[in-house]
Design a protein around this motif. Structure first.
Motif, mmCIF file in Angstrom:
data_model
loop_
_atom_site.group_PDB
_atom_site.id
_atom_site.type_symbol
_atom_site.label_atom_id
_atom_site.label_comp_id
_atom_site.label_asym_id
_atom_site.label_seq_id
_atom_site.Cartn_x
_atom_site.Cartn_y
_atom_site.Cartn_z
ATOM 1 N N HIS A 41 5.830 -11.751 2.547
ATOM 2 C CA HIS A 41 6.574 -11.087 3.627
ATOM 3 C C HIS A 41 5.909 -11.203 4.993
ATOM 4 N N VAL B 40 -8.378 -13.704 8.202
ATOM 5 C CA VAL B 40 -7.987 -13.195 9.526
ATOM 6 C C VAL B 40 -7.824 -11.688 9.421
ATOM 7 N N GLY C 288 2.400 -9.265 -4.357
ATOM 8 C CA GLY C 288 2.049 -9.285 -2.932
ATOM 9 C C GLY C 288 0.546 -9.279 -2.713
ATOM 10 N N GLY C 289 0.166 -9.088 -1.452
ATOM 11 C CA GLY C 289 -1.243 -9.159 -1.079
ATOM 12 C C GLY C 289 -2.087 -8.063 -1.714
ATOM 13 N N THR C 290 -1.532 -6.869 -1.792
ATOM 14 C CA THR C 290 -2.297 -5.751 -2.360
ATOM 15 C C THR C 290 -2.663 -6.049 -3.813
ATOM 16 N N VAL D 244 -4.033 -13.306 3.549
ATOM 17 C CA VAL D 244 -2.673 -12.818 3.850
ATOM 18 C C VAL D 244 -2.259 -13.063 5.302
ATOM 19 N N HIS E 216 -9.242 -5.360 4.353
ATOM 20 C CA HIS E 216 -8.006 -4.593 4.153
ATOM 21 C C HIS E 216 -8.268 -3.508 3.096
HETATM 22 C C1 LIG Z 1 -5.124 -8.824 5.396
HETATM 23 C C2 LIG Z 1 -4.128 -8.183 4.480
HETATM 24 N N1 LIG Z 1 -4.390 -8.118 3.171
HETATM 25 C C3 LIG Z 1 -3.536 -7.561 2.293
HETATM 26 C C4 LIG Z 1 -2.352 -7.025 2.720
HETATM 27 C C5 LIG Z 1 -1.416 -6.415 1.726
HETATM 28 O O1 LIG Z 1 -0.312 -7.270 1.499
HETATM 29 P P1 LIG Z 1 1.059 -6.725 0.897
HETATM 30 O O2 LIG Z 1 1.747 -5.955 1.978
HETATM 31 O O3 LIG Z 1 1.805 -7.976 0.512
HETATM 32 O O4 LIG Z 1 0.722 -5.893 -0.283
HETATM 33 C C6 LIG Z 1 -2.030 -7.051 4.088
HETATM 34 C C7 LIG Z 1 -0.790 -6.420 4.586
HETATM 35 O O5 LIG Z 1 -0.748 -5.872 5.671
HETATM 36 C C8 LIG Z 1 -2.937 -7.657 4.988
HETATM 37 O O6 LIG Z 1 -2.690 -7.715 6.292
#
Ligand SMILES: Cc1ncc(COP(=O)(O)O)c(C=O)c1O
Length: 381
Positions: free
Chosen positions: A200, A147, A68-70, A177, A98
């Motif tokens: 997601h 964004v 995922g994004g994290t 993301v 983030h």
């Molecule tokens: C800008 C941004 N980066 C990273 C993330 C983290 O993504 P994930 O929930 O897939 O770990 C989010 C999630 O809210 C996000 O909005």
């Protein structure tokens, strides 16, 4: 039910559920296995990788699947820092990144790296000139999001990229993301070296994402083991999740092309309706072109964010207080802090976030109910 918390997460699209169920039931092979079941899984992985690469106009081997994004943000920031630390130990980010980027940088600070955290203006926007003047001989990475997830500000990625392009030893990571498959992305034109995306947020499953890593860039891996994903991210690939991610990308992109103008108009109309119905309302962040069509952050002077969220919830409307990560804590958002928003407005700020199937009728219901709830709550105060 009216779900307006799509920046926190989205409902999984029925077609995504369908393809994932099929893969879970039938294609359980490990893509690293040499037999037929493995080859079948490997093929699905390849097709999904090719598709996602194509949506970004990059090569398939430049895509690494993550959880995922994290993870993508961590892998990009720490991966570059640890791999290229001999070149320099200075990193530039903004105050509105983030936590996945911010906290990665905090960890690096403890390892001796220096972080410059750029201020933003009152709409949450980074000034490219500040990026330029912050660059040092030992800068190795600039990481700026496309964004903002709390207020929807679209950062001037192209202008920042143009500055970084002149410094061949600096890498440019963009957290995409909240932008990917929603607003245009042009990695090559912008000179982006690393780009993080997550499934997601676009009606795909949780726990899957990808990191684009420009050909030739090496990253210090954070998860080591069997050497999957080109040795950059070990672990048996999440095939059902990845196939679902590719399906979600396909659906999101097809709808995006058709709906992009409609969504921008929808946000604009929502703000007009809000300002007409609730004269005291304050919109935090940009009002028009500099904002993602999918996010509005607002405050009602005199009302607390959690009171508003729960009052709307009792009307079956779901919104959030800032980002999902900070919503449960009684602290103000670092993003709103950086934008210089007054304390009472920060403690009263809520985020309303749309998706491609949010309709004008939904906005009318939302504005009507919010106005009603605000009137009742202010009367009680
Ligand atoms: C800008 C941004 N980066 C990273 C993330 C983290 O993504 P994930 O929930 O897939 O770990 C989010 C999630 O809210 C996000 O909005």
């Amino acid at each position: 039910m009216l779900y307006l918390d799509n920046s926190a997460t989205t409902a999984v699209h029925p077609e995504v559920i369908k393809v994932m169920q099929d893969v879970l039931a039938k294609n359980f092979g490990n893509p690293s296995s040499l037999h037929r079941k493995g080859i079948e899984a490997e093929k699905m992985l390849q097709i999904s990788r090719n598709f996602i690469a194509q949506t970004l106009q990059v090569k398939p081997h430049e895509i690494v699947f993550t959880s995922g994004g994290t993870e993508g943000d961590n892998l990009a920031v720490k991966g570059i820092a640890l791999q290229y630390q001999n070149r320099g130990r200075h990193i530039i980010i903004s105050q509105v990144e983030h936590p996945a980027v911010r906290e990665s940088c905090h960890q690096l600070e403890n390892l001796g790296f220096e972080i410059t955290c750029l201020a933003v203006d009152k709409t949450g926007c980074v000034d490219p000139e500040l990026v330029k003047t912050s660059i040092r001989n030992d800068t190795i990475l600039v990481s700026i999001m496309q964004v903002n997830n709390e207020v929807g500000t679209i950062q001037p990625i192209q202008a920042i990229g143009d500055i970084i392009k002149k410094h061949t030893k600096i890498f440019f990571h963009v957290d995409g993301v909240q932008g990917y498959a929603k607003i245009p992305v042009q990695l090559k034109l912008w000179g982006v070296d690393l780009f993080t995306i997550s499934a997601h947020k676009i009606h795909g499953p949780k726990g899957v994402g990808a990191l684009y890593i420009r050909e030739g860039i090496k990253l210090f891996p954070q998860i080591t083991g069997g050497g999957q994903e080109g040795g950059i991210r070990s672990g048996t690939e999440n095939i059902p999740g990845i196939v679902g991610f590719a399906k979600a990308c396909q659906i999101a992109r097809e709808i995006f092309v058709v709906k992009s103008e409609e969504m921008s108009n929808l946000r604009r109309e929502c703000i007009v309706m809000l300002e007409e119905s609730i004269p005291s309302i304050v919109i935090n962040g940009p009002k028009d072109e500099e904002a993602s069509p999918y996010i509005i952050n607002l405050s009602i002077p005199g009302l607390k964010r959690e009171v508003l969220v729960h009052a709307l919830e009792s009307e079956d409307i779901f919104v959030s207080t800032g980002s999902a990560c900070s919503s449960k804590k009684d602290i103000t958002s670092p993003v709103l802090d950086a934008m210089g928003i007054a304390k009472d407005l920060k403690l009263g700020s809520i985020r309303v976030s749309f998706t491609y199937d949010t309709a004008i009728e939904d906005i009318e219901v939302f504005v009507g109910k919010l106005a009603q709830v605000v009137e009742q709550l202010l009367r009680k105060n």
